[in-house]
Each structure stands twice: as structure tokens, then as C-alpha cells.
Design a protein around this motif. Structure first.
Motif, short mmCIF file in Angstrom:
data_model
loop_
_atom_site.label_atom_id
_atom_site.label_comp_id
_atom_site.label_asym_id
_atom_site.label_seq_id
_atom_site.Cartn_x
_atom_site.Cartn_y
_atom_site.Cartn_z
N LEU A 3 0.85 -1.19 0.00
CA LEU A 3 0.00 0.00 0.00
C LEU A 3 0.88 1.24 0.00
O LEU A 3 1.94 1.26 0.64
N THR A 4 0.41 2.26 -0.69
CA THR A 4 1.14 3.53 -0.68
C THR A 4 1.02 4.16 0.70
O THR A 4 0.16 3.78 1.51
N MET A 5 1.85 5.12 0.96
CA MET A 5 1.82 5.80 2.26
C MET A 5 0.49 6.51 2.48
O MET A 5 -0.06 6.50 3.57
N GLU A 6 -0.03 7.10 1.43
CA GLU A 6 -1.34 7.77 1.52
C GLU A 6 -2.43 6.76 1.87
O GLU A 6 -3.30 7.02 2.71
N ARG A 7 -2.41 5.61 1.23
CA ARG A 7 -3.41 4.56 1.48
C ARG A 7 -3.29 4.03 2.91
O ARG A 7 -4.28 3.74 3.56
N GLN A 8 -2.05 3.90 3.40
CA GLN A 8 -1.85 3.43 4.77
C GLN A 8 -2.37 4.46 5.78
O GLN A 8 -2.96 4.09 6.81
N LEU A 9 -2.17 5.73 5.49
CA LEU A 9 -2.67 6.78 6.37
C LEU A 9 -4.20 6.76 6.40
O LEU A 9 -4.82 6.86 7.48
N LEU A 10 -4.82 6.61 5.24
CA LEU A 10 -6.29 6.52 5.18
C LEU A 10 -6.78 5.28 5.92
O LEU A 10 -7.80 5.33 6.62
N LEU A 11 -6.08 4.18 5.77
CA LEU A 11 -6.42 2.95 6.48
C LEU A 11 -6.37 3.17 7.99
O LEU A 11 -7.28 2.77 8.72
N LEU A 60 -19.14 -2.94 6.48
CA LEU A 60 -19.57 -2.06 5.39
C LEU A 60 -18.78 -0.76 5.40
O LEU A 60 -18.42 -0.25 4.33
N PHE A 61 -18.51 -0.22 6.57
CA PHE A 61 -17.70 0.99 6.67
C PHE A 61 -16.30 0.74 6.10
O PHE A 61 -15.79 1.55 5.32
N MET A 62 -15.70 -0.37 6.49
CA MET A 62 -14.36 -0.69 5.99
C MET A 62 -14.39 -1.02 4.49
O MET A 62 -13.45 -0.70 3.77
N MET A 63 -15.44 -1.65 4.05
CA MET A 63 -15.57 -1.97 2.62
C MET A 63 -15.66 -0.68 1.80
O MET A 63 -15.05 -0.57 0.74
N TYR A 64 -16.40 0.28 2.32
CA TYR A 64 -16.57 1.53 1.60
C TYR A 64 -15.30 2.37 1.62
O TYR A 64 -14.97 3.02 0.64
N THR A 65 -14.59 2.35 2.74
CA THR A 65 -13.45 3.24 2.87
C THR A 65 -12.14 2.65 2.36
O THR A 65 -11.31 3.37 1.83
N ASN A 66 -11.92 1.34 2.53
CA ASN A 66 -10.64 0.79 2.10
C ASN A 66 -10.76 -0.63 1.55
O ASN A 66 -9.88 -1.45 1.75
#
Length: 132
Positions: A3-11, A60-66
Motif C-alpha cells: 500500500l502507498t503511504m497515503e493509502r496506509q494513512l487513510l487505512l 460495510l464501513f471498511m468496505m466503503y473506505t478501504n
């Protein structure tokens, strides 16, 4: 999966938010359920239904966000968000929710009293004429 750093931060952020969401749902559940003991079987069924609903909402929240990417870190972040909520926000949230619930029930009682007044007045007049 890299995962990119941005994706990890969002996660990280969305996992913390998910933990806070679990805390909010738990406090709402505690207020709805009340603090009296209504029986072990009913409590077990309520708890199971609560955790199934919470699991579905978080999924569902996790599915929608990441895209429902789950690993050990995500569970740690969710637990961290839940602990932060419980330690920092929970007591204030419960107080506010109790005050809102108390105000709401008071408003409903006043509205019911005002709406039922003509009926109660008619019954009072009928009972008064029958006794005389």
C-alpha cells in the motif's frame, strides 16, 4: 499487498474512526438496553444481535473506505479508536444522550397530555353528571 503511504494513512484514520463508531454504537446500545437485569437468555440474545449488527456496520464501513482490507494492524487501530473513545468521549456522550432522551420523553408526555386533554375533559364531565 503493498500500500502507498497515503493509502496506509487513510487505512489508519478510517480504522480509528471505525473503533470510535463501535464505541458510539455500544453506548447507544447501553442506553437502549438500560441498566437493569432482564434475564441471562435475553441479555445473551441482545448481545449477539448487537455484535452481529456492529460487525456488519464496521465491515460495510471498511468496505466503503478501504475495500475491506483487514490485517492485524487494522484490528489494532480499531481497538485503539475504541479505547480512545471509551477513555475520552464515552462518559460525556452518555450524559448528553441521557439528557436528550429525558428531554424527548418530557416533550412526548406534554404533547400527549395536551392532545388527550379534550378526551379527559369529556370523561370528567360525563362522570360528574352521572354522580349528580
Amino acid at each position: 499487498m503493498l500500500l502507498t503511504m497515503e493509502r496506509q494513512l487513510l487505512l489508519f484514520i478510517f480504522s480509528l474512526i471505525s473503533g470510535v463508531l463501535i464505541g458510539v454504537l455500544f453506548d447507544v446500545y447501553r442506553i437502549i438496553r438500560g441498566f437493569e437485569n432482564i434475564g441471562k437468555i435475553v441479555t445473551v440474545v441482545e448481545d449477539i444481535l448487537f455484535w452481529i449488527a456492529t460487525g456488519c456496520i464496521v465491515f460495510l464501513f471498511m468496505m466503503y473506505t478501504n475495500y475491506a482490507y483487514m490485517n492485524f494492524n487494522v484490528f489494532v487501530y480499531i481497538l485503539t479508536g475504541l479505547l480512545i473513545y471509551i477513555k475520552v468521549i464515552s462518559s460525556t456522550f452518555i450524559d448528553i444522550l441521557n439528557k436528550l432522551l429525558h428531554s424527548f420523553t418530557k416533550i412526548i408526555r406534554v404533547i400527549f397530555y395536551l392532545v388527550s386533554y379534550p378526551v379527559r375533559f369529556c370523561i370528567y364531565k360525563i362522570n360528574g353528571k352521572i354522580k349528580n
